[in-house]
Design an enzyme around this catalytic site. Sequence first.
Site, short mmCIF file in Angstrom:
data_model
loop_
_atom_site.label_atom_id
_atom_site.label_comp_id
_atom_site.label_asym_id
_atom_site.label_seq_id
_atom_site.Cartn_x
_atom_site.Cartn_y
_atom_site.Cartn_z
N HIS A 12 0.83 -1.22 0.00
CA HIS A 12 0.00 0.00 0.00
C HIS A 12 0.87 1.27 0.00
O HIS A 12 0.61 2.21 0.73
CB HIS A 12 -1.00 -0.01 1.16
CG HIS A 12 -0.40 -0.10 2.54
ND1 HIS A 12 -1.05 -0.72 3.58
CD2 HIS A 12 0.76 0.38 3.07
CE1 HIS A 12 -0.31 -0.62 4.68
NE2 HIS A 12 0.79 0.05 4.38
N HIS A 59 -1.01 5.11 9.58
CA HIS A 59 0.35 5.65 9.57
C HIS A 59 0.42 6.95 10.39
O HIS A 59 0.87 7.98 9.89
CB HIS A 59 0.83 5.87 8.15
CG HIS A 59 0.85 4.62 7.32
ND1 HIS A 59 -0.29 4.05 6.78
CD2 HIS A 59 1.88 3.81 6.95
CE1 HIS A 59 0.03 2.96 6.11
NE2 HIS A 59 1.33 2.79 6.19
N HIS A 193 10.96 -3.19 2.60
CA HIS A 193 11.20 -1.76 2.40
C HIS A 193 11.64 -1.11 3.70
O HIS A 193 11.26 -1.53 4.79
CB HIS A 193 9.98 -1.05 1.82
CG HIS A 193 8.75 -1.03 2.68
ND1 HIS A 193 8.11 -2.17 3.12
CD2 HIS A 193 8.01 0.01 3.16
CE1 HIS A 193 7.04 -1.84 3.83
NE2 HIS A 193 6.96 -0.52 3.88
N GLU A 240 5.22 -5.08 8.34
CA GLU A 240 3.84 -4.96 7.85
C GLU A 240 3.33 -6.27 7.27
O GLU A 240 2.11 -6.49 7.20
CB GLU A 240 3.76 -3.86 6.78
CG GLU A 240 3.89 -2.45 7.32
CD GLU A 240 3.76 -1.39 6.24
OE1 GLU A 240 3.69 -0.21 6.60
OE2 GLU A 240 3.73 -1.74 5.04
#
Length: 282
Positions: A12, A59, A193, A240
């Site tokens: 996402h 977030h 990431h 995540e």
Amino acid sequence: MARITAGIATSHVPAVGAAIDMGRTEEDYWKPMFAGYEFSKTWMKDNNPDVAIIVYNDHASYFGMDIIPTFAMGIAESFAICDEGYGPRPVPVVQGAPELATHLAASLILDDFDMTVLNVLEVDHGLTVPMSLMFGTPDKWPTKVIPLAVNVVMYPQPSGERCLALGKAIRDAVEQFDEDLNVQVWGTGGMSHQIQGARAGLINLPFDRKFMDDLVNQPEVLQYKPHLEYMIEAGSEGVELIMWLVMRGALGDHVDEVYRFNHVPASNTSVGHLILTPKENA
């Protein structure tokens, strides 16, 4: 009864949403990534769910550092789009499924999952970017949504074992709902990431591919993967991926892999995507 018919896993990345909103999807940098979702958008038109339970993380957009629930479920009629610092994304308001969501929340709490129940919630790119990737840019989203926020931002995060178990409990709860509904469960976030520090831009494709293989074929192995391993191998945001385990737990022991896509780079991250369906008669 209601039934879970598919599981979707997808990254996402916020820059993906910005590329869509700014009309940049045909640019040389972005075009290969968006091309990888063309199959998915076509597939979704033929397999559109009545309700999508979307597992995502906030977030620090709606939840601040003062309050971050481990698991939180939105049960409202609708969910507005968060302003993440540059205005809300120009996407439709997300429509909820309060009857099923209330049933799910009650069932999960009685199964000893300490859910935070949200009567008001605004959703950020963690939820809206996957919807844009799967549905494009409609005037109205074609499915109702139950947002399920998981804390992967602040220590301590839930274990992989707990996330897989939550998915299994969701499956049981959905099947106990006395209405004929087609339900999908989406796990979002990941893959490898890291967006800050000396290792910013870390990509580990062998890790990503092995994770997807294990998610399909032996998720019980992944449930014991320590968070530190995600940090080392997949970067500080790689944890995540535990949200994908919620989706996988909801599909049962055996699945069919409908589609897989992996792309690098997308804003210095690895994008991963899977469509899975429960294996018939398994």
